[in-house]
Design a protein around this motif. Structure first.
Motif, mmCIF file in Angstrom:
data_model
loop_
_atom_site.group_PDB
_atom_site.id
_atom_site.type_symbol
_atom_site.label_atom_id
_atom_site.label_comp_id
_atom_site.label_asym_id
_atom_site.label_seq_id
_atom_site.Cartn_x
_atom_site.Cartn_y
_atom_site.Cartn_z
ATOM 1 N N TRP A 106 7.651 7.564 0.791
ATOM 2 C CA TRP A 106 7.428 6.337 1.439
ATOM 3 C C TRP A 106 8.694 6.043 2.319
ATOM 4 O O TRP A 106 8.619 4.809 2.975
ATOM 5 C CB TRP A 106 7.772 5.444 0.029
ATOM 6 N N GLU A 135 7.395 8.012 15.962
ATOM 7 C CA GLU A 135 6.082 8.707 15.813
ATOM 8 C C GLU A 135 6.059 9.791 15.164
ATOM 9 O O GLU A 135 5.046 10.069 14.458
ATOM 10 C CB GLU A 135 5.413 8.418 17.166
ATOM 11 N N LEU A 191 7.477 5.749 9.967
ATOM 12 C CA LEU A 191 6.418 5.983 10.995
ATOM 13 C C LEU A 191 5.640 4.446 11.317
ATOM 14 O O LEU A 191 4.941 4.462 12.385
ATOM 15 C CB LEU A 191 5.220 6.765 10.398
ATOM 16 N N GLN A 192 5.828 3.751 10.370
ATOM 17 C CA GLN A 192 5.230 2.474 10.399
ATOM 18 C C GLN A 192 6.181 1.539 11.438
ATOM 19 O O GLN A 192 5.497 0.560 12.031
ATOM 20 C CB GLN A 192 5.106 1.583 9.072
ATOM 21 N N THR A 193 7.169 1.755 11.409
ATOM 22 C CA THR A 193 8.180 0.772 12.347
ATOM 23 C C THR A 193 8.182 1.205 13.819
ATOM 24 O O THR A 193 7.594 0.676 14.587
ATOM 25 C CB THR A 193 9.722 1.063 11.855
ATOM 26 N N HIS A 238 15.821 3.823 6.584
ATOM 27 C CA HIS A 238 14.313 3.688 6.435
ATOM 28 C C HIS A 238 14.276 4.233 4.890
ATOM 29 O O HIS A 238 12.931 4.294 4.556
ATOM 30 C CB HIS A 238 13.584 4.952 7.209
ATOM 31 N N GLN A 295 6.801 7.124 5.153
ATOM 32 C CA GLN A 295 5.914 6.102 5.703
ATOM 33 C C GLN A 295 6.638 4.977 6.559
ATOM 34 O O GLN A 295 5.805 4.580 7.274
ATOM 35 C CB GLN A 295 5.077 5.860 4.363
ATOM 36 N N HIS A 296 7.751 4.684 5.945
ATOM 37 C CA HIS A 296 8.232 3.326 6.551
ATOM 38 C C HIS A 296 8.715 3.609 8.049
ATOM 39 O O HIS A 296 8.586 2.637 8.862
ATOM 40 C CB HIS A 296 9.436 2.917 5.761
ATOM 41 N N ASP A 330 5.378 1.709 -2.178
ATOM 42 C CA ASP A 330 4.518 1.585 -1.015
ATOM 43 C C ASP A 330 4.648 0.100 -0.655
ATOM 44 O O ASP A 330 4.397 -1.038 -1.459
ATOM 45 C CB ASP A 330 3.066 1.629 -1.271
ATOM 46 N N LYS A 331 5.053 -0.119 0.529
ATOM 47 C CA LYS A 331 5.555 -1.750 1.038
ATOM 48 C C LYS A 331 4.211 -2.480 1.079
ATOM 49 O O LYS A 331 4.168 -3.703 1.055
ATOM 50 C CB LYS A 331 6.121 -1.445 2.236
ATOM 51 N N ASP A 332 3.163 -1.673 1.215
ATOM 52 C CA ASP A 332 1.886 -2.551 1.605
ATOM 53 C C ASP A 332 1.370 -3.175 0.318
ATOM 54 O O ASP A 332 0.618 -4.205 0.283
ATOM 55 C CB ASP A 332 0.850 -1.515 2.139
#
Length: 531
Positions: free
Chosen positions: A123, A134, A129-131, A189, A126-127, A194-196
């Protein structure tokens, strides 16, 4: 001439249907003989012995407001209930933990497992990469090195984060483990879920941001150690001022604000057996059940039916809790609040009691001790442990219930002091990170207890933490040294329009190359790349 009969003779004549007059027709006169005379005072009042027994019987029994019947007992005389056979062994690691633990790192992995680290890694990446990043990545050894730096910062307290990497103030080991900017990048980070999908889970679980990792940690604490006979239950306030809906303010604590945890702790080793966060009103709690009883039953559920003793303070202690625990072969000892409806009125009132005096009441399965440590102050203790209440042969005449409570009440408080001495806590605006800090603190304390019990090595806690940090960072530092050596052996990157010699040389001799291998970071020509 009239005959004189005593009252006993006249009574026998009446019962035998005898004629009260003789053959001569003389009148019978009844007189009390000297041995049958009774004074008027004795006729009017009942015997003093019987009156004393009646008055004493009324004084011994007292009914509380909720209908509980208490009987006053004499100090030093055995009570009417039989005690439960106590747990005989001290705290010890489980068989699974004994097989696993041979080093400090393995004892730490009993609580913070590799599966938990993989969850945090997943997680966190993932956070990132989402911010904005890359190609951001973090391996498990790097996360372990991150935790090692947290432990080192707890050992050496410095004013700010930047001072930990200072050449003059910071420990030299921190500089060798990780760069400061990389540490801050991981901290930025760091995520635990999972933030989603968090929005859906928060509706039923306020602790959703870290509940999966926290649940695994609590389960590992339960399965790694068997506590001894005495367990202390109390609250812990972890200091933080982060914004969350269950932040607590307790004016009597040194740090007023924080997240509150209910803790069950082994008295002798200070091992944290189970810990529960307080999240406000619990919808799963049965209606009509007190919060205090619900908390104690949850904390003690894995350790019931073994003859253990629970020590609590007046927020938790009640007669109904003592009876519920007694039904599960567990005893209770603790101070009780005087506002409880189950207490007798004579125990609540501050009467003109003599200093250092003791009064004992008993009911089914429990004993109430009322002790006067000083004038105009009484202390009430409820116990289902003691079958007799005795006083010391000292000036203060303390009963054994008070002395036992004083020796068993400090488990959680001492544990909290030990944790605070080398805490990894630091300033943060996110409450899951604050909970993560508390989890690392408790895991390090439990790992120290487990390591000493499994290996028999007695070691200071500060030395244990220092060696644990070295073992956590060892794999990351080894990989970092290998990469540095590879970079030193490689030729410098050629200028634009020029090529370097191939370093793989599996299919060529002196071919030129412009590309590097993605695994070993060496220059490779076209032939070697195909191979």
């Amino acid at each position: 001439m009239s005959k004189v009969y005593s009252s006993q003779q006249a009574l026998e004549m009446i019962l035998n249907d005898a004629n009260p007059c003789d053959s001569d027709g003389e009148e019978i006169s009844l007189h009390l003989s000297s041995d049958s005379e009774i004074s008027s005072d004795e006729e009017d009042s009942p015997p003093s012995e019987k009156r004393g027994r009646l008055e004493t019987h009324e004084w011994l029994t007292e009914m509380a407001k909720d209908g509980t019947v208490w009987r006053e007992e004499q100090v030093g005389r055995p009570l009417h209930h039989s005690p439960i056979e106590g747990h005989v062994t001290d705290g010890e690691p489980t068989a699974l933990a004994r097989r696993k633990v041979t080093s400090r790192l393995q004892s730490f992995f009993c609580f913070i497992t590799l599966e938990m680290l993989r969850t945090i890694q997943e997680w966190t990446v993932q956070h990132a990469l989402q911010t904005q990043h890359e190609n951001w990545f973090m391996a498990i050894p790097e996360l372990m090195a991150f935790i090692a730096i947290l432990l080192l910062r707890g050992i050496v307290r410095l004013p700010s984060l930047h001072d930990a990497w200072s050449a003059n103030l910071g420990p030299p080991l921190i500089n060798r483990i990780m760069a400061r900017n990389r540490f801050k990048d991981i901290m930025q980070h760091l995520r635990f879920d999972d933030k989603d999908t968090r929005g859906e889970r928060v509706a039923t679980d306020r602790f959703a941001a870290i509940s999966d990792v926290w649940g695994s940690f609590v389960a590992n604490c339960i399965t790694s150690y068997n506590p001894g006979r005495h367990i202390t239950i109390d609250e812990q306030l972890f200091p933080t001022k982060t914004r969350c809906c269950f932040l607590q303010y307790i004016a009597t604590k040194p740090d007023k604000f924080g997240i509150k945890f209910w803790v069950a702790c082994d008295l002798k080793s200070k091992y944290v057996c189970k810990i529960i966060p307080y999240l406000g009103k619990d919808p799963s709690r049965p209606p009509g059940e007190r919060l205090s009883e619900n908390v104690v039953m949850k904390l003690m559920e894995p350790f019931m039916d073994k003859g253990r003793t629970v020590t609590t303070h007046n927020f938790f202690t009640s007669l109904s809790l003592a009876r519920r625990l007694h039904s599960r072969k567990t005893t209770l000892l603790g101070t009780v609040n005087k506002i409880r409806r189950e207490l007798p009125d004579s125990a609540k009132k501050n009467l003109a009691r003599e200093e250092f005096s003791t009064q004992v009441f008993s009911t089914s399965g429990a004993t109430l001790t009322v002790y006067v440590p000083k004038r105009k102050k009484t202390v009430c203790l409820l116990s289902s442990v003691h079958s007799v209440v005795e006083t010391e042969a000292t000036r203060k005449k303390k009963p054994n219930t008070v002395t036992d409570y004083n020796s068993m009440k400090c488990g959680v408080d001492v544990m909290d002091q030990m944790v605070r001495k080398y805490t990894v806590r630091s300033g943060t605006r996110r409450w899951p990170v604050a909970v993560f800090y508390n989890m690392i603190d408790i895991a390090a304390l439990n790992a120290h207890v487990l390591y000493q019990a499994c290996t028999g090595v007695k070691e200071r806690r500060v030395d244990f933490l220092l060696e644990l940090a070295n073992e956590l960072a060892q794999s990351h530092m080894a990989a970092k040294e290998v990469n540095e050596q590879n970079l030193q052996q490689q030729p410098p990157t050629p200028d634009v329009g020029k090529r370097a010699l191939c370093q793989v040389k599996c299919c060529c001799r002196k071919n030129r190359a412009t590309k590097r291998c993605m695994y070993c970071d060496k220059f490779a020509c076209g032939k070697c790349i195909k191979e």
